[in-house]
Design a protein around this motif. Sequence first.
Motif, PDB file in Angstrom:
ATOM      1  N   THR A  22       0.789  -1.226   0.000  1.00 54.32           N
ATOM      2  CA  THR A  22       0.000   0.000   0.000  1.00 54.32           C
ATOM      3  C   THR A  22       0.819   1.274   0.000  1.00 54.32           C
ATOM      4  OG1 THR A  22      -0.082   0.123   2.404  1.00 54.32           O
ATOM      5  CG2 THR A  22      -1.754  -1.234   1.329  1.00 54.32           C
ATOM      6  N   GLY A  23       2.112   1.213   0.388  1.00 53.21           N
ATOM      7  CA  GLY A  23       2.926   2.412   0.507  1.00 53.21           C
ATOM      8  C   GLY A  23       2.605   3.235   1.737  1.00 53.21           C
ATOM      9  N   THR A  24       1.842   2.651   2.697  1.00 57.44           N
ATOM     10  CA  THR A  24       1.464   3.373   3.898  1.00 57.44           C
ATOM     11  C   THR A  24       2.676   3.625   4.785  1.00 57.44           C
ATOM     12  OG1 THR A  24      -0.691   2.306   3.846  1.00 57.44           O
ATOM     13  CG2 THR A  24      -0.042   3.342   5.920  1.00 57.44           C
ATOM     14  N   ALA A  25       2.778   4.849   5.366  1.00 56.58           N
ATOM     15  CA  ALA A  25       3.851   5.152   6.307  1.00 56.58           C
ATOM     16  C   ALA A  25       3.382   4.827   7.713  1.00 56.58           C
ATOM     17  CB  ALA A  25       4.237   6.632   6.216  1.00 56.58           C
ATOM     18  N   PHE A  26       4.203   4.142   8.467  1.00 53.22           N
ATOM     19  CA  PHE A  26       3.856   3.733   9.818  1.00 53.22           C
ATOM     20  C   PHE A  26       4.730   4.490  10.817  1.00 53.22           C
ATOM     21  CE2 PHE A  26       1.017   0.243   8.988  1.00 53.22           C
ATOM     22  CZ  PHE A  26       1.286  -0.043   7.666  1.00 53.22           C
ATOM     23  N   ALA A  27       4.099   5.021  11.845  1.00 55.97           N
ATOM     24  CA  ALA A  27       4.822   5.763  12.862  1.00 55.97           C
ATOM     25  C   ALA A  27       5.145   4.862  14.038  1.00 55.97           C
ATOM     26  CB  ALA A  27       3.974   6.951  13.323  1.00 55.97           C
ATOM     27  N   ALA A  28       6.126   5.229  14.808  1.00 56.78           N
ATOM     28  CA  ALA A  28       6.470   4.507  16.019  1.00 56.78           C
ATOM     29  C   ALA A  28       7.055   5.492  17.009  1.00 56.78           C
ATOM     30  CB  ALA A  28       7.482   3.404  15.714  1.00 56.78           C
ATOM     31  N   ASP A  29       7.073   5.139  18.285  1.00 49.28           N
ATOM     32  CA  ASP A  29       7.591   6.037  19.299  1.00 49.28           C
ATOM     33  C   ASP A  29       9.066   6.333  19.079  1.00 49.28           C
ATOM     34  OD1 ASP A  29       5.528   4.555  21.902  1.00 49.28           O
ATOM     35  OD2 ASP A  29       5.115   6.163  20.459  1.00 49.28           O
ATOM     36  N   ALA A  30       9.805   5.320  18.623  1.00 45.93           N
ATOM     37  CA  ALA A  30      11.245   5.482  18.424  1.00 45.93           C
ATOM     38  C   ALA A  30      11.607   4.945  17.052  1.00 45.93           C
ATOM     39  CB  ALA A  30      12.026   4.768  19.517  1.00 45.93           C
ATOM     40  N   PRO A  31      11.453   5.729  15.997  1.00 46.04           N
ATOM     41  CA  PRO A  31      11.743   5.237  14.653  1.00 46.04           C
ATOM     42  C   PRO A  31      13.206   4.846  14.498  1.00 46.04           C
ATOM     43  CG  PRO A  31      11.467   7.615  14.650  1.00 46.04           C
ATOM     44  CD  PRO A  31      11.048   7.150  15.999  1.00 46.04           C
ATOM     45  N   LEU A  32      13.432   3.840  13.693  1.00 38.89           N
ATOM     46  CA  LEU A  32      14.795   3.356  13.494  1.00 38.89           C
ATOM     47  C   LEU A  32      15.704   4.441  12.943  1.00 38.89           C
ATOM     48  CD1 LEU A  32      14.411  -0.235  12.001  1.00 38.89           C
ATOM     49  CD2 LEU A  32      15.552   0.416  14.124  1.00 38.89           C
ATOM     50  N   LEU A  33      15.238   5.173  11.930  1.00 38.52           N
ATOM     51  CA  LEU A  33      16.040   6.220  11.307  1.00 38.52           C
ATOM     52  C   LEU A  33      15.700   7.584  11.897  1.00 38.52           C
ATOM     53  CD1 LEU A  33      15.866   5.155   7.545  1.00 38.52           C
ATOM     54  CD2 LEU A  33      17.916   5.183   8.979  1.00 38.52           C
ATOM     55  N   HIS A  34      16.731   8.340  12.179  1.00 36.36           N
ATOM     56  CA  HIS A  34      16.509   9.712  12.633  1.00 36.36           C
ATOM     57  C   HIS A  34      15.753  10.471  11.541  1.00 36.36           C
ATOM     58  CE1 HIS A  34      17.501  13.909  13.605  1.00 36.36           C
ATOM     59  NE2 HIS A  34      17.630  13.472  14.846  1.00 36.36           N
ATOM     60  N   PRO A  35      14.914  11.470  11.921  1.00 41.67           N
ATOM     61  CA  PRO A  35      14.121  12.198  10.920  1.00 41.67           C
ATOM     62  C   PRO A  35      14.924  12.893   9.823  1.00 41.67           C
ATOM     63  CG  PRO A  35      13.233  12.584  13.110  1.00 41.67           C
ATOM     64  CD  PRO A  35      14.513  11.820  13.298  1.00 41.67           C
ATOM     65  N   MET A  36      16.240  13.082  10.000  1.00 46.02           N
ATOM     66  CA  MET A  36      17.027  13.631   8.894  1.00 46.02           C
ATOM     67  C   MET A  36      17.013  12.699   7.687  1.00 46.02           C
ATOM     68  SD  MET A  36      18.202  16.633   9.737  1.00 46.02           S
ATOM     69  CE  MET A  36      19.382  16.870   8.420  1.00 46.02           C
ATOM     70  N   PHE A  37      16.752  11.408   7.937  1.00 46.97           N
ATOM     71  CA  PHE A  37      16.779  10.409   6.867  1.00 46.97           C
ATOM     72  C   PHE A  37      15.349   9.997   6.548  1.00 46.97           C
ATOM     73  CE2 PHE A  37      20.556  10.062   9.514  1.00 46.97           C
ATOM     74  CZ  PHE A  37      21.554  10.268   8.576  1.00 46.97           C
ATOM     75  N   GLN A  38      14.826  10.578   5.486  1.00 45.28           N
ATOM     76  CA  GLN A  38      13.460  10.281   5.070  1.00 45.28           C
ATOM     77  C   GLN A  38      13.345  10.493   3.571  1.00 45.28           C
ATOM     78  OE1 GLN A  38      10.598  13.671   5.987  1.00 45.28           O
ATOM     79  NE2 GLN A  38      12.052  13.901   7.682  1.00 45.28           N
ATOM     80  N   ASP A  39      12.190  10.122   3.036  1.00 44.51           N
ATOM     81  CA  ASP A  39      11.971  10.218   1.594  1.00 44.51           C
ATOM     82  C   ASP A  39      12.354  11.600   1.061  1.00 44.51           C
ATOM     83  OD1 ASP A  39      10.940   7.711   1.920  1.00 44.51           O
ATOM     84  OD2 ASP A  39       8.862   8.239   1.438  1.00 44.51           O
ATOM     85  N   HIS A  40      12.973  11.595  -0.127  1.00 47.22           N
ATOM     86  CA  HIS A  40      13.293  12.801  -0.907  1.00 47.22           C
ATOM     87  C   HIS A  40      14.489  13.590  -0.365  1.00 47.22           C
ATOM     88  CE1 HIS A  40       9.382  11.718  -2.341  1.00 47.22           C
ATOM     89  NE2 HIS A  40       8.765  12.207  -1.280  1.00 47.22           N
ATOM     90  N   GLY A  41      15.233  13.035   0.592  1.00 50.44           N
ATOM     91  CA  GLY A  41      16.379  13.736   1.150  1.00 50.44           C
ATOM     92  C   GLY A  41      17.588  13.717   0.232  1.00 50.44           C
ATOM     93  N   VAL A  42      18.630  14.429   0.650  1.00 53.19           N
ATOM     94  CA  VAL A  42      19.901  14.475  -0.077  1.00 53.19           C
ATOM     95  C   VAL A  42      21.013  14.112   0.904  1.00 53.19           C
ATOM     96  CG1 VAL A  42      21.487  15.857  -1.461  1.00 53.19           C
ATOM     97  CG2 VAL A  42      19.019  16.253  -1.628  1.00 53.19           C
TER      98      VAL A  42
END
Length: 644
Positions: A15-35
């Motif tokens: 489905t491409g659904t994004a799932f949230a969690a209390d402590a995501p594995l990747l820091h928010p600097m690393f997300q879709d469309h980044g450089v």
Amino acid sequence: MFVRLPLLLAISLLTGTAFAADAPLLHPMFQDHGVLQRDRPIPVWGNAKPGEVVTVTLGGATMTAKAGTDGAWRADLPAQAAGGPVILTAKTATAQQVAADLLVGDVYLCSGQSNMEMQVARSLDSWTETNRAKHPNIRYLSVDRATNTSPQRDFTHPVRWRAVTPETVGDMSAVCYFFGREMRQIVDVPVGLINSSWGGSTIESWMDTADLAKTGLYAQDLAILSAYDKDRHAGIRKYFDVWEAWWKTKGQGEPWRTAPAAGDGWRAVPSLTSFVTWGVPELNPYVGIVWYRSTFTLTEAQAKQGGTLLLGSADDYDVSWINDVPAGSLYGPGDPRRYPLPARTLKPGVNQVTIAVINGYGDGGLYGSADEQAILLADGTRVPIDGGWQYKVTPGEIGTAPHAPWGTVDGLSTIRNAMVAPMGPYAVRAALWYQGESNTAKAPEYQSLLAGLMSGWRRQFGADLPFLVVQLPEYGYPQDKPIESGWVRLRESQRMAVAADPRAAMAVTNGLGDWYDVHPANKQQVAKRLTRAARHLLLGEKITASGPVPVDAQRHGDVVRIRFTDIDGQLKALNHHRPIGFELCGAGWDSCRFVDASLSGDTVTLPIGDGPAIRVRYCWAESGMCNLYDDARLPTGQFEIPVR
């Protein structure tokens, strides 16, 4: 996207659904469309269960890391060449997170105050700039305003990477975006832009406390801040001791201890708006302290609860008491005040609120409504401050009041802790710094402060982090005689700090300012001058970084000769047959005088005449009429150097 294995992984792939969690594995600097930064190791980090092994994959590279007892983990991936899109995956035995559509190129961190924060929508020719902004390979991440008294691992507000489009570009930093666009035209790689800036902020708010301590200027404030971080009320009490002691030297009583009495000089507040709008001549304009006071009434049961003082907002900052007890203080125009009260502050019957509102520029005062100005009791009850507001103007010049070190735009390290520290060791190509307007009162100290800022950021982002610094442009009406001012002196501190740092370069912005507006709209040319500095410093091109630079000034008989370097082509005196804007000086600034100048090759000659000549100054004015350029149409920046 973040998911738990195995069921949620299957759902996300379908489905491409994004799932949230209390402590995501990747820091928010690393997300879709980044450089991600090219051609250097790529640090990646995040959170997992303590002791878990995390497998990180980027393209064909895979590394593992083990989460510590606090759940933090970090892996350093090998350098990658420019390109993309690529996918970054972090995976444990129980969870997986994927950041897709990542590009690998050059990442720039843009920071400072309002001239860096100023949006594309407010820049020159914004309509054309907005409609032409179609750059899928330029990505932008903005950090929302936030403060904290200690360094944070995570952002206060969510962040996200966005591609530059006509729909997204309007709110982006104009200097940051225009610079990224210029660099993309020169170096054909993807560009990532991170904007972390805040209008009105001082450089101290962006610095590490360790670097502030090294200056020796902030020992008392750092001690207060440390106490505040451990015990809010103890820190407030320490600050108020300093503030009250300062005020008592003014010989105007103790308004926070004075009960209302007839004929004591207090008047009814016309409205809780800017006092400039009240029609009171002495308050339009007014820079200084206006005292406010009002009352509210509590029952015995209510007083025992304790609560929070709600005040709406104050411009520029407030120092507030209830019943002689310090409640709180904050520098932050427009920020609502919410001050948790120490135990036993409230009392049955009539309670008094006293506020010193300090205004430094333009509008000022206490703002709000009955709903905003109240006591919020522990049980949720709101008791309005309804005793009728009164005010009293502080007569005469009182100087600069002590600021609380936990303020928003003027705190010590408070913005850095919440808006820079959470970026961690994210790999960046260079930092762009456009700030100084709020530090003109401490202009001589700015050289060491800027050096400290660069040192602290290099500890975070890498010891070789280059800095591209924008020197303040013209602002203020030109004068008919030599002057000394904080604005001018701060520009000199900027020049000297950059000149002393081999990993820094400056964009001289002479000719790009506005006499009447501290926010000049021509950010495109600012970006072009930053780009030239970047070509010199980052790309190693054999071009000058910012325009002609003085080498030395020597006395030869009855003249002083100033030799210049970093000249593109030849020196030129524009719009006149000789250079203008030169001064010769003795020891004091009031010994300076304008002198005629002549130009030959790389040298400007000044006749000494009858006055002293131990220093030479050029363009030493808030808005100088200065015409010494080179063939690249780059201006010679303001300077002061000794005569040998």
